[in-house]
Design an enzyme around this catalytic site. Sequence first.
Site, PDB file in Angstrom:
ATOM      1  N   HIS A   6      83.052 -65.732   8.757  1.00  0.00           N
ATOM      2  CA  HIS A   6      82.942 -64.810   9.877  1.00  0.00           C
ATOM      3  C   HIS A   6      82.099 -65.422  10.998  1.00  0.00           C
ATOM      4  O   HIS A   6      81.058 -66.030  10.728  1.00  0.00           O
ATOM      5  CB  HIS A   6      82.289 -63.493   9.445  1.00  0.00           C
ATOM      6  CG  HIS A   6      83.111 -62.705   8.475  1.00  0.00           C
ATOM      7  ND1 HIS A   6      82.821 -61.400   8.140  1.00  0.00           N
ATOM      8  CD2 HIS A   6      84.222 -63.025   7.766  1.00  0.00           C
ATOM      9  CE1 HIS A   6      83.708 -60.963   7.260  1.00  0.00           C
ATOM     10  NE2 HIS A   6      84.559 -61.931   7.018  1.00  0.00           N
ATOM     11  N   LYS A  35      94.585 -67.007  23.761  1.00  0.00           N
ATOM     12  CA  LYS A  35      93.856 -68.283  23.825  1.00  0.00           C
ATOM     13  C   LYS A  35      93.923 -69.054  22.508  1.00  0.00           C
ATOM     14  O   LYS A  35      94.097 -70.277  22.501  1.00  0.00           O
ATOM     15  CB  LYS A  35      92.391 -68.028  24.205  1.00  0.00           C
ATOM     16  CG  LYS A  35      92.195 -67.594  25.652  1.00  0.00           C
ATOM     17  CD  LYS A  35      90.716 -67.324  25.946  1.00  0.00           C
ATOM     18  CE  LYS A  35      90.505 -66.978  27.410  1.00  0.00           C
ATOM     19  NZ  LYS A  35      89.072 -66.780  27.723  1.00  0.00           N
ATOM     20  N   GLU A  47      84.187 -59.866  16.313  1.00  0.00           N
ATOM     21  CA  GLU A  47      84.116 -60.611  15.055  1.00  0.00           C
ATOM     22  C   GLU A  47      85.395 -61.423  14.878  1.00  0.00           C
ATOM     23  O   GLU A  47      86.502 -60.907  15.034  1.00  0.00           O
ATOM     24  CB  GLU A  47      83.952 -59.661  13.868  1.00  0.00           C
ATOM     25  CG  GLU A  47      83.861 -60.383  12.524  1.00  0.00           C
ATOM     26  CD  GLU A  47      83.753 -59.430  11.352  1.00  0.00           C
ATOM     27  OE1 GLU A  47      82.690 -59.393  10.711  1.00  0.00           O
ATOM     28  OE2 GLU A  47      84.745 -58.709  11.078  1.00  0.00           O
ATOM     29  N   ALA A  49      79.616 -45.968  11.935  1.00  0.00           N
ATOM     30  CA  ALA A  49      78.363 -45.692  12.644  1.00  0.00           C
ATOM     31  C   ALA A  49      77.523 -44.661  11.877  1.00  0.00           C
ATOM     32  O   ALA A  49      76.301 -44.812  11.749  1.00  0.00           O
ATOM     33  CB  ALA A  49      78.668 -45.192  14.057  1.00  0.00           C
TER      34      ALA A  49
END
Length: 262
Positions: free
Chosen positions: A121, A23, A140, A57
């Site tokens: 960002h 896109k 992101e 994480a």
Amino acid sequence: MANKDWKTFMIPYEQAVEELKVKLRAIRTEYRRKNDYSPIEFITGRVKEISSMLEKANKFEIPHDRLAMELEDIAGIRIMCQFVDDIETVVNILRSRQDMKILYEKDYITNVKPSGYRSYHMIIQYPVNMASGVVNIIAEIQIRTLAMNFWAVTEHSLNYKYKQSIPENIKSKLKEAAESAYQLDQTMLDIKDEIKDAQKLFEVKSAIVSSIMNDILYLMSLNKIQEASRFQSQLNKLIEYGDVSDLNQLHLLVRKEINRFR
């Protein structure tokens, strides 16, 4: 989570990255087909490796069942621009899109990180149409200049080498390099119009050369080898030394020759 479950978990992120790359590249193509300057130079995208995802994480104490909500960069898109002011143009284009929802933005160009890092960002929510239904994932998008990207990739490599503990003397050099990259961006902005004119001229010349080459090949298909060879020799000289008007004149001569043999 078993390996099979991780692979299933990653599918919508992989699909999102591929869709977004297509896109966003279409925006660049649209500008160029209209012979307009494109604020997008090129686009890359990646899905975070499972090992990197789990490492992050653990670092931020994110439970595995909260990864989809709290880990924002599992899917990442990077948009590179030639000039600093192109970034604002791209941001506004993304804000106006209906196929994604912007959750929030982080401006590290106005608010430079202590390391010298600069980039813009955007954290988005993007709907992925899966066989089982729509899955809304968080991704992101980073928007930066080529100079900012060169610096950021270098810093990332050094962080990987030194396990996030870059020695102070190298940090200092990196900060200097970041400022140099910023000054380069500012200088390029000062001569943006000249650069755009030069690029436009190059594109126009390339299009004419391509048309002449196609016509020369057509002459060869008519078995007019001598004529085609003569025009090819003229074209070779003009590619190096000629201007647009010279190329247009040659193009007219080649077209006349084709019409004579039709």
